[in-house]
Write a protein that holds these residues in place. Sequence first.
Motif, PDB file in Angstrom:
ATOM      1  N   ARG A  57     -14.713  50.607  61.221  1.00  0.00           N
ATOM      2  CA  ARG A  57     -16.017  50.323  60.636  1.00  0.00           C
ATOM      3  C   ARG A  57     -16.198  48.871  60.180  1.00  0.00           C
ATOM      4  O   ARG A  57     -17.020  48.578  59.334  1.00  0.00           O
TER       5      ARG A  57
ATOM      6  N   ARG B 104     -13.646  56.479  65.956  1.00  0.00           N
ATOM      7  CA  ARG B 104     -14.406  56.094  64.759  1.00  0.00           C
ATOM      8  C   ARG B 104     -14.163  57.135  63.668  1.00  0.00           C
ATOM      9  O   ARG B 104     -14.066  58.321  63.928  1.00  0.00           O
TER      10      ARG B 104
ATOM     11  N   ASP C 294     -11.229  45.146  69.878  1.00  0.00           N
ATOM     12  CA  ASP C 294     -12.641  45.477  69.672  1.00  0.00           C
ATOM     13  C   ASP C 294     -12.817  46.954  69.333  1.00  0.00           C
ATOM     14  O   ASP C 294     -13.622  47.315  68.474  1.00  0.00           O
ATOM     15  N   LYS C 295     -12.037  47.798  69.977  1.00  0.00           N
ATOM     16  CA  LYS C 295     -12.111  49.236  69.721  1.00  0.00           C
ATOM     17  C   LYS C 295     -11.622  49.564  68.305  1.00  0.00           C
ATOM     18  O   LYS C 295     -12.217  50.369  67.600  1.00  0.00           O
TER      19      LYS C 295
ATOM     20  N   LYS D 141     -20.514  47.522  63.424  1.00  0.00           N
ATOM     21  CA  LYS D 141     -21.339  48.709  63.612  1.00  0.00           C
ATOM     22  C   LYS D 141     -21.191  49.306  65.007  1.00  0.00           C
ATOM     23  O   LYS D 141     -21.207  50.520  65.174  1.00  0.00           O
ATOM     24  N   THR D 142     -21.084  48.450  66.017  1.00  0.00           N
ATOM     25  CA  THR D 142     -20.899  48.933  67.379  1.00  0.00           C
ATOM     26  C   THR D 142     -19.736  48.180  68.030  1.00  0.00           C
ATOM     27  O   THR D 142     -19.369  47.092  67.594  1.00  0.00           O
ATOM     28  N   ARG D 143     -19.212  48.764  69.086  1.00  0.00           N
ATOM     29  CA  ARG D 143     -18.121  48.113  69.800  1.00  0.00           C
ATOM     30  C   ARG D 143     -18.616  46.858  70.505  1.00  0.00           C
ATOM     31  O   ARG D 143     -17.887  45.867  70.626  1.00  0.00           O
ATOM     32  N   THR D 144     -19.854  46.883  70.948  1.00  0.00           N
ATOM     33  CA  THR D 144     -20.438  45.709  71.603  1.00  0.00           C
ATOM     34  C   THR D 144     -20.508  44.533  70.634  1.00  0.00           C
ATOM     35  O   THR D 144     -20.193  43.396  71.006  1.00  0.00           O
ATOM     36  N   VAL D 145     -20.905  44.785  69.395  1.00  0.00           N
ATOM     37  CA  VAL D 145     -20.971  43.718  68.389  1.00  0.00           C
ATOM     38  C   VAL D 145     -19.566  43.187  68.107  1.00  0.00           C
ATOM     39  O   VAL D 145     -19.368  41.980  67.959  1.00  0.00           O
TER      40      VAL D 145
ATOM     41  N   TRP E  87     -14.199  48.478  65.648  1.00  0.00           N
ATOM     42  CA  TRP E  87     -15.303  49.431  65.622  1.00  0.00           C
ATOM     43  C   TRP E  87     -14.859  50.726  64.945  1.00  0.00           C
ATOM     44  O   TRP E  87     -15.571  51.277  64.102  1.00  0.00           O
TER      45      TRP E  87
END
Length: 138
Positions: free
Chosen positions: A14, A70, A7-8, A17-21, A11
């Motif tokens: 790119r 990022r 996940d990291k 958009k976010t690590r949560t997504v 993110w």
Amino acid sequence: MNEVRIDKWMWATRLFKTRTVAADACKKNRVSIDGVPVKPSRMIKAGDVLQIRKPPVTFSFRVLALTGNRMGAKLVPQYLENVTPPEQYELLEMSKISGFVDRARGLGRPTKKDRRELEQFTDFSDPDDLNFDLDTED
């Protein structure tokens, strides 16, 4: 850096958009390695090929290098290679061309054509069209 969380990395490169997504995509089984769905905490290494399903297309990316930070868009090609088969891009084009054609009739917002037909049906611009011969003789 030998390994980094998937996940990291997604993110950082790119892809999301976010690590949560990115983590949510993993939890919804939209991210896989070799056809096996992965958890957000899965560690990846250089050489892995990820499949990311963003309906209607499944994108494939080869991990070239690892990072946890990022980066700017110009640096992304140093960290991943897009190996998505051309058939997937054809699917994407077909879905763009079809637009809302597959929408079931009567569902969702009316199209511009539907609105025009409705306006034409309800338009009473000429009051002479409303002349009814009423018998008022008593």
